[in-house]
Design a protein around this motif. Structure first.
Motif, short mmCIF file in Angstrom:
data_model
loop_
_atom_site.label_atom_id
_atom_site.label_comp_id
_atom_site.label_asym_id
_atom_site.label_seq_id
_atom_site.Cartn_x
_atom_site.Cartn_y
_atom_site.Cartn_z
N ASP B 159 1.14 6.06 -4.93
CA ASP B 159 2.53 6.37 -4.68
C ASP B 159 3.37 6.11 -5.88
O ASP B 159 4.12 5.29 -5.45
CB ASP B 159 3.06 6.07 -2.97
N LEU B 162 6.75 4.53 -5.22
CA LEU B 162 6.74 2.81 -4.82
C LEU B 162 7.24 2.21 -5.71
O LEU B 162 7.88 1.73 -5.98
CB LEU B 162 6.03 2.15 -5.41
N ILE B 184 -0.68 -3.82 -6.02
CA ILE B 184 -1.68 -3.00 -6.04
C ILE B 184 -2.22 -2.90 -6.44
O ILE B 184 -3.94 -2.43 -5.91
CB ILE B 184 -0.18 -1.38 -5.27
N SER B 263 -4.56 3.46 5.86
CA SER B 263 -3.66 3.02 5.40
C SER B 263 -2.89 1.73 5.00
O SER B 263 -2.09 1.54 5.06
CB SER B 263 -2.19 3.69 5.86
N GLY B 264 -4.69 0.86 5.06
CA GLY B 264 -4.75 -0.41 5.38
C GLY B 264 -3.76 -0.67 3.66
O GLY B 264 -3.71 0.27 2.62
N PRO B 265 -2.83 -1.83 3.53
CA PRO B 265 -2.65 -2.52 2.36
C PRO B 265 -3.70 -3.30 1.70
O PRO B 265 -4.55 -3.75 2.19
CB PRO B 265 -1.22 -3.03 3.29
N ALA B 266 -3.26 -3.32 0.88
CA ALA B 266 -4.71 -4.37 -0.28
C ALA B 266 -3.66 -6.00 0.60
O ALA B 266 -3.07 -5.91 0.52
CB ALA B 266 -3.51 -3.97 -1.56
#
Ligand code: ATP
Ligand code: MG
Lengths: 365, 271
Positions: B159, B162, B184, B263-266
């Motif tokens: 995105d 960000l 990211i 949508s899990g975060p790194a």
């Protein structure tokens, strides 16, 4: 509130290839004002806001904040902060680190940083959420994190691009009230982009209506509703019935308008606009200014056929077809039976009427 | 019924395909444990002496060490060069991006022998002595398309707002890269490093032309094949490389996918 020029936009234009996204917009916004930009999708709201925030350079024109020309400054050098439509919460950081992201530059002590983040979490009522990740929050909670992350920077102007667009209706209405309350308390200038007219009218000190890159009208919500300056504004804000005519007689406090379908319409000139005999005009009437009866009224009456009735609780929404007028008249009649016979059947003949000061007279485009 | 029939047909095809693909490869470890100088059936008996013999070979040690150094350097260089390019091509939708991708991919389509010879001519003309450095330069060029592909797939779906949010919160472009963009895409960077390392490690042709006397492992193996009595040792070495490569590829693929599903975060790179 006196309109000073805390945030001043002068003759700003931006072109993307063939589209003139923002067309020569000038606008002054006061310190501490809650200002909304309202307009249909693609009208240039986001583009204008991005030029205030420094994410896009205007092709021409000036943006000044608190007396300083910021037109050429990048976002990190402007006293503005933005709440993005997608919220843009950093996925690799927890909520506390998201909110404290911009504090690094201030070189605070660890304790001071913690304190500010805690205060910020308390402000958005998310105490104890600091260690969570963005994907462990609901949409409304994420929205508040994005808000807190911007506000902790103490911006002179906060930019919000459709911040409530992704929320369901109930939550959106709750957040509207919360946002407005917060803005009053902090006294920060808000520029709020929305395409929801109810949202714009209910929250803002003033609203700027945009269409196709142009800023059509800037006014207080009540004035926009009661005295729209053009057909575009009138039809974008609320529902409006229109028909065309020509000025037959023009006096200081009264107008007589001749139309094809309704022999003579009595009206009052509104706003500062003066009309002369022979001018082509547009008559615009709000649904709630119209009344319906089975007999003609003394002024401004036209006969039509009842086409459809829908029940809205305390009101009925009626559609009445008048021969020669393309769109049916939309009438909002109280359900207490005063306006209309309770048993009126579709296709029955009725009279639609309105008082002389019930119509808004606009120049025909 | 008919659908099931088709399913069985497809199953037979898949098994045949995998057999054809992998059985020849499996002969390598099989014969590396065979107690005979000759690579032929019937198998004689189980032994690990070929492994022992190979791992005691000084020349092999040197070649292995050379290959590791070239692999590390080429992986770092190609990934570092591909990272800004991948960002420009995906996030910033750079003009003429497709042309650039096309040029970067040329080494994939040029026959390796042609690439090797051209690089040799180039190095000679530029008076670069043939050494591990010339191999590293060649491998970097050769690895860039792989790094670009892995990194671009990681940048897809990033995105842009960000980065804008970071700028908005007062950070410079450079700090934004380190505090937001890099963490990211970090799994993609790791995957790219692993993959390009393997590509460099496995390459024979370019190294063959450019290494001069500093042999890398594949070039060393090629040299060993001249001596029939060393063949089982080469098989042992090949088997070891094969297993190491498989583990690295699987790991690279696993890392590359981290945080891209849902949508899990790194879970990497806390800035
Ligand atoms: N980066 C860009 N490149 C090309 N055209 C653009 C770009 N950004 C915006 N536009 C065009 O400029 C016009 C205005 O876009 P903008 O995003 O400002 O509209 P908006 O009012 O915010 O709409 P929405 O309510 O849908 O968000 C549109 O026609 C859009 O297609
Ligand atoms: Mg927009």
């Amino acid at each position: 509130m006196a309109i000073d020029n805390f945030l001043s936009i002068q003759g700003v234009s931006k072109r993307f290839g063939g589209t003139l996204a923002v067309n020569n917009v000038s606008l002054d916004i006061a310190r501490g004002e809650f200002f909304s930009l309202l307009g249909p999708s693609g009208c240039g709201k986001t583009t204008l806001m991005r030029m205030i925030g420094g994410f896009a350079m205007p092709d021409s024109g000036i943006v000044a904040i608190d007396g300083a020309d910021v037109t050429a400054l990048p976002p990190n050098a402007r006293p503005t902060n933005m709440v993005f439509q997608s919220y843009a919460i950093f996925p690799h950081l927890n909520i506390a680190d998201n909110i404290g992201y911009g504090l690094r530059k201030l070189k605070l002590s660890a304790a001071e940083r913690e304190k500010r983040i805690a205060a910020s979490l308390a402000m958005i009522k998310l105490e104890g959420f600091g260690q969570r990740r963005a994907n462990e929050l609901s949409g409304g909670e994420r929205q508040r994190v994005a808000l807190a992350r911007a506000l902790i920077m103490q911006p002179k102007v906060l930019l919000l691009d459709e911040p409530l667009g992704a929320l369901d209706k109930r939550l959106r209405e709750a957040m509207q009230i919360e946002l407005r309350e917060l803005q009053r308390r902090l006294g920060i200038t808000f520029v709020f982009v929305t395409h929801d007219q109810d949202e714009a009218l209910s929250m803002s000190d003033r609203v700027g209506v945009m269409s196709k890159g142009k800023l059509l009208q800037v006014d207080k919500p009540k004035a926009l509703y009661e005295r729209p300056g053009s057909r575009e504004v009138a039809s974008f804000i609320g529902t409006m019935n229109f028909f065309e005519g020509r000025v037959l007689e023009a006096a200081a406090d009264s107008l007589t308008i001749e139309t094809k379908e309704i022999s003579r319409v009595a009206a009052k000139p509104n706003g500062a606009r003066a009309f002369a005999v022979g001018d082509r005009v547009l008559v615009a009437i709000r649904p709630e200014k119209l009344s319906v009866s089975s007999t003609p009224a003394s002024v401004n009456s036209v006969q039509g056929r009842l086409h459809a009735v829908s029940y809205l609780g305390d009101h009925h929404l009626l559609q009445i077809i008048v021969d020669g007028i393309r769109e049916p008249f939309i009438v909002l009649a109280p359900s207490d039976g005063k306006g209309l016979d309770e048993n009126a059947m579709p296709d029955s003949a009725v009279w639609v009427s309105w008082p002389a000061d019930g119509a808004i007279i606009l120049p025909a485009a | 019924m008919e659908k099931k029939h088709g399913g069985i047909g497809l199953m037979i095809y898949a098994i045949a395909y995998l057999t054809f693909l992998y059985v020849p490869v499996l002969f390598l470890p099989l014969f590396s444990f065979n107690d005979s100088l000759f690579v032929a059936f019937p198998l004689k008996g189980f032994t690990t002496k070929w492994y022992a013999q190979m791992f005691e070979d000084e020349a092999m040690h040197r070649a292995f060490w050379n290959t590791l150094r070239v692999g590390f350097a080429a992986a770092l260089a190609s990934t570092a060069l591909a990272l800004p390019a991948a960002k420009a091509l995906t996030l910033n939708r750079m003009r003429g991006g497709n042309v650039l991708i096309g040029f970067a991919n040329i080494p994939l389509f040029v026959p390796e022998i042609v690439l090797g010879i051209s690089l040799l001519i180039l190095m000679t003309a530029a008076k670069v002595p043939l050494s591990l450095i010339s191999v590293t330069v060649g491998h970097t060029l050769f690895c860039i398309p792989f790094a670009l592909a892995v990194l671009m797939s990681r940048f897809e779906g990033f995105d842009r707002s960000l980065e804008e949010a970071s700028l908005d919160l007062g950070e410079s472009g450079w700090m934004t890269f380190w505090r937001v963009t890099f963490p990211i895409v970090f799994p993609g960077v790791v995957a790219s490093l692993l993959l390009t390392f393997l590509v460099s490690f496995d390459d024979f042709m370019v190294a063959f032309f450019l290494c001069g006397t500093d042999t890398t492992l594949p070039v060393f193996i090629w040299g060993e094949l001249r001596f029939p009595f060393k063949l089982p040792g080469v098989l042992a070495l090949g088997a070891a490389i094969l297993i190491g490569s498989c583990i690295l590829v699987a790991f690279a693929e696993w890392v590359r996918r981290l945080g891209t599903t849902g949508s899990g975060p790194a879970s990497f790179g806390h800035a």
